[in-house]
Design an enzyme around this catalytic site. Structure first.
Site, PDB file in Angstrom:
ATOM      1  N   GLU A 157      -0.001   5.209 -10.611  1.00 13.49           N
ATOM      2  CA  GLU A 157       0.986   4.124 -10.616  1.00 13.49           C
ATOM      3  C   GLU A 157       0.316   2.777 -10.345  1.00 13.49           C
ATOM      4  O   GLU A 157      -0.519   2.661  -9.453  1.00 13.49           O
ATOM      5  CB  GLU A 157       2.056   4.397  -9.560  1.00 13.49           C
ATOM      6  CG  GLU A 157       3.174   3.369  -9.534  1.00 13.49           C
ATOM      7  CD  GLU A 157       4.201   3.634  -8.443  1.00 13.49           C
ATOM      8  OE1 GLU A 157       5.323   3.104  -8.560  1.00 13.49           O
ATOM      9  OE2 GLU A 157       3.890   4.358  -7.480  1.00 13.49           O
ATOM     10  N   LYS A 171      10.289   2.199 -14.740  1.00  8.32           N
ATOM     11  CA  LYS A 171      10.785   2.921 -13.564  1.00  8.32           C
ATOM     12  C   LYS A 171      12.241   2.535 -13.290  1.00  8.32           C
ATOM     13  O   LYS A 171      12.563   1.362 -13.079  1.00  8.32           O
ATOM     14  CB  LYS A 171       9.889   2.585 -12.364  1.00  8.32           C
ATOM     15  CG  LYS A 171      10.166   3.375 -11.101  1.00  8.32           C
ATOM     16  CD  LYS A 171       9.101   3.029 -10.071  1.00  8.32           C
ATOM     17  CE  LYS A 171       9.242   3.813  -8.783  1.00  8.32           C
ATOM     18  NZ  LYS A 171       8.156   3.468  -7.827  1.00  8.32           N
ATOM     19  N   CYS A 208       6.689   7.916  -9.700  1.00  6.96           N
ATOM     20  CA  CYS A 208       6.679   7.965  -8.228  1.00  6.96           C
ATOM     21  C   CYS A 208       8.048   8.310  -7.634  1.00  6.96           C
ATOM     22  O   CYS A 208       8.497   9.443  -7.712  1.00  6.96           O
ATOM     23  CB  CYS A 208       6.134   6.643  -7.680  1.00  6.96           C
ATOM     24  SG  CYS A 208       5.675   6.737  -5.920  1.00  6.96           S
TER      25      CYS A 208
END
Length: 280
Positions: free
Chosen positions: A44, A118, A155
């Site tokens: 990430e 995300k 994540c």
């Protein structure tokens, strides 16, 4: 006839500057490709520190356009040079003041295929992400690549089962989960959630975490990157919890059909009973 995809994960420490971080990643991709990797995922926000440990507008300078920025252009060349599919997580600027936590997906011939932004953004101590990122607005795309259909889930998103399922319903065979997560908060979940997602959705998961303590805070990133199969079993060992590592593993894609025929979770879903799940 075997149906094996050789896949790689790149686990890095913060080197101190963006340029050397990118050079480190390019070398790691080269090493993975030299071991036969056909697809490689970086961690990430791979070219920076995990700056979300603090709230400082100076780190907006780490943003780049995707796909028109310099790092995407470089990684397209790297993908074509080595003949590997790349998943490249970066800090994206859509326009001035509008930023996303994004992963670009590049095919083995260097073609830019698209990106995942995300969707789930945390805002807790040491992970002040709402200061830096807007929530994603591209849904849960799945990409047709030289190694088949792959998805990306970044994540914190791993705590939300809905996106994992959306990727499976869209036909993902491998889902990559690039992360930056630290000891004391979620380490006990690290080898639980991704295997559970692989089982529930009947695909492979490759999950990556950075390592080390960075100058911006006391988060101790614990590495332990790994691949897990659709039975929830790890493929080989997890990476080191303290050192950089390139993890390369063979994924037997024939196992997907075996597991789906055995458990038939997609057959037995009851979406007609799930309407309340999407109500605010």
């Amino acid at each position: 006839m075997s149906n094996i995809i050789r896949a790689g994960l790149v686990q890095q420490k913060w080197t101190g500057d963006k340029e050397s971080m990118i050079a480190n990643a390019v070398d790691a991709i080269r090493r993975a490709a030299s071991q036969g990797a056909q697809v490689v995922c970086l961690q990430e926000l791979f070219y920076g520190p995990y700056f979300c440990q603090i709230q400082d507008a100076d780190y907006y300078s780490y943003t780049e356009a995707i796909p028109d920025g310099p790092t995407t252009a470089l990684m397209r060349e790297v993908a074509e040079q080595h003949g590997v599919v790349l998943i490249v997580p970066m800090y994206e600027q859509e326009q001035p003041g509008v930023y996303y936590n994004t992963a670009a997906v590049i095919d083995a011939d260097g073609t830019y295929l698209g990106k995942h932004r995300k969707n789930h953004i945390p805002q807790v101590k040491g992970f002040w992400e709402k200061f830096y990122f807007r929530p994603g607005n591209l849904g849960y795309p799945v990409f047709d690549t030289a190694v088949g259909r792959i998805g990306v889930y970044i994540c914190y998103e791993r705590h939300f089962p809905e996106g994992w399922r959306a990727l499976g319903l869209a036909g993902a065979k491998i889902v990559f989960n690039p992360s930056a997560t630290s000891r004391g908060l979620s380490e006990y979940l690290w080898r639980l959630e991704q295997p559970a997602a692989a089982v529930a959705n009947e695909y492979y998961v490759g999950t990556i975490n950075r390592v080390g303590v960075e100058p911006l805070g006391d988060n101790d990133f614990y590495g332990q990157s790994y691949f897990v199969d659709p039975r929830g079993q790890m493929i080989g060992d997890a990476a080191s919890d303290t050192e950089e590592e390139v993890v390369v593993r063979d994924l037997d894609m024939d196992k997907l059909a075996e597991v789906r025929d055995l458990w038939a979770f997609y057959r037995d879903r009851r979406p007609d009973t799930y309407e309340s799940l999407v109500k605010p």
